[in-house]
Design a protein around this motif. Structure first.
Motif, short mmCIF file in Angstrom:
data_model
loop_
_atom_site.label_atom_id
_atom_site.label_comp_id
_atom_site.label_asym_id
_atom_site.label_seq_id
_atom_site.Cartn_x
_atom_site.Cartn_y
_atom_site.Cartn_z
N ALA A 50 0.93 -1.15 -0.06
CA ALA A 50 0.11 -0.49 -0.15
C ALA A 50 1.18 1.40 -0.15
N ILE A 100 -6.54 1.03 -3.04
CA ILE A 100 -6.26 1.32 -1.75
C ILE A 100 -7.69 1.73 -0.63
N GLN A 101 -8.00 2.08 -0.48
CA GLN A 101 -9.37 3.12 0.00
C GLN A 101 -10.47 1.97 0.20
N LYS A 160 -8.91 -1.06 2.59
CA LYS A 160 -8.76 -0.69 3.79
C LYS A 160 -9.99 -0.07 4.71
N GLU A 163 -9.74 -4.22 5.84
CA GLU A 163 -8.53 -4.24 6.26
C GLU A 163 -9.14 -3.80 8.17
N LEU A 174 -3.47 -0.62 7.81
CA LEU A 174 -3.78 0.51 7.85
C LEU A 174 -3.42 2.00 8.32
N MET A 178 -1.86 1.88 4.82
CA MET A 178 -2.75 2.77 4.07
C MET A 178 -2.70 3.99 4.13
N GLU A 179 -3.10 4.23 5.03
CA GLU A 179 -2.93 5.74 5.02
C GLU A 179 -1.94 6.93 4.36
#
Length: 377
Positions: free
Chosen positions: A336, A351-352, A355, A358, A364, A367-368
């Motif tokens: 990510a 990714i969204q 997420k 996840e 997480l 991913m952010e």
């Protein structure tokens, strides 16, 4: 008699393919002991080494009655013949030179076993304890005392004949061989290795903070700290920077041992196929190399970081699959982050969506990071 045996052993070592041999006393390594204590106090150790300082510095604890230590060195290649090129869509990673060819632990143990047999034939009641790298003693400290080379500012042993491109091993014995003379330090005022270290891990000449050394970092299994991700480049295992910059290594390239010859496709492999390699295939292909000792997980994580380093847009579909389907949090999260680093806008939606499903907090967080990098582009 001891001197004759020593000369016979030296001659035999040449016959079995040992490039250099030296003899040292088995006295305690008192100076090394103090340095190791400081390293522990500073938190500079890697955690891979023997933690018992006494065992690392007192040979008699490993072999009661120890009188001598025999040090050996085998030179390995520094240049890759017919190296495949890394190009757009076919980016490649790299294993450090110490992982080229057959696992050096196996190669050196073979030579040490031959030396052991030679000595046992001539001294039936001889006592011997041999080790390579993973043993308690410091290979470098033994090699330095035995006159193999000097302990350089880059924390390697540099030999006049082969530079620092040598594997080291040693044998403790109760035979009182005459010790050889150590070699004088020849680094002089040169600080090239310290100046060029990508992470500043060489904090001073001869002092290494293993926790920030790329060679160590490539062998870790968790998430790599953000501060190191851009510095790892395309390294899959190990780091040669402090060796390649060393003037003493200029022109040093030896191909003495067939088992050390590297397969270019293995030591400079394509990155994308590594993302989905099975355990069985990894073991079959990379198992004979020393760089495989931690398994495929660190290699795969580093491959993801290398793809991000190259900003390889062609790898985006594979990275999306890893992020969504890999069972290991480190792989999902690193993928990510890499998608964000590469910067293909289409990855944002993936990714969204990932997420939303996840549950791992570290993933997480990664991913952010990926989302933020894509949103600001």
């Amino acid at each position: 008699m001891m001197e004759r045996l020593k000369q016979e052993l030296i001659q035999y070592s040449k016959e079995i393919g040992i490039d250099k041999i030296g003899f040292a006393s088995a006295e305690p390594f008192t100076e090394l002991k103090q340095r190791l204590i400081v390293q522990q106090e500073l938190g500079y150790q890697s955690g891979f080494e023997e933690s018992d300082v006494e065992k690392r510095t007192e040979p008699e604890r490993l072999l009661p009655g120890a009188k001598s230590i025999i040090a050996i060195a085998l030179a390995y290649p520094s240049k890759l013949k017919n190296a495949p090129q890394s190009k757009r869509g076919e980016r490649r990673g790299i294993f450090c030179r110490a992982s080229w060819g057959r696992d050096y632990h196996v190669v050196l143990r073979d030579r040490l076993e031959k030396l052991e047999a030679f000595l046992r034939e001539r001294v039936p009641d001889v006592q011997i304890s041999s080790m390579v790298d993973t043993g308690e003693l410091s290979d470098r400290a033994v090699a330095e005392r035995a006159g193999i080379g000097w302990s350089a500012k880059n924390c390697s042993i540099i030999t006049p004949e082969f530079g620092s491109y040598v594997y080291l091993g040693e044998m403790i014995t109760n035979i009182p061989f005459t010790p050889d003379t150590p070699i004088e330090d020849q680094c002089g005022t040169c600080t090239k290795c310290i100046d060029i270290c990508p992470t500043g891990a060489l904090v001073a000449g001869g002092q290494l903070n293993s926790q920030s050394c790329i060679a160590f970092l490539t062998q870790t299994k968790g998430f790599l700290a953000d501060e190191f991700r851009d510095k790892i480049g395309n390294r899959l295992y190990g780091c040669d920077t402090c060796q390649t910059v060393c003037p003493k290594n200029k022109g040093m390239n030896f191909h003495h041992h067939p088992e050390m010859e590297p397969d270019p496709e293995l030591v400079k492999p394509l990155l994308k196929p590594l993302l989905t390699i099975s355990n069985r295939e990894f073991k079959e292909k990379y198992g004979p190399m020393s760089g495989s000792w931690r398994g495929k997980k660190p290699i795969q994580r580093n491959a993801i970081l290398a793809l991000a380093h190259f900003k390889d847009e062609t790898a985006v579909p594979e990275l999306i699959d890893v992020m969504k389907q890999d069972s290991r949090p480190v792989m999902r999260g690193t993928a990510a982050w890499a998608l964000g680093k590469i910067g293909v806008k289409e990855a944002l939606t993936h990714i969204q969506h990932a997420k939303e499903k996840e549950t791992d907090l570290e993933v997480l967080l990664e991913m952010e990071k990926g989302i933020r990098m894509l949103e600001i582009q």
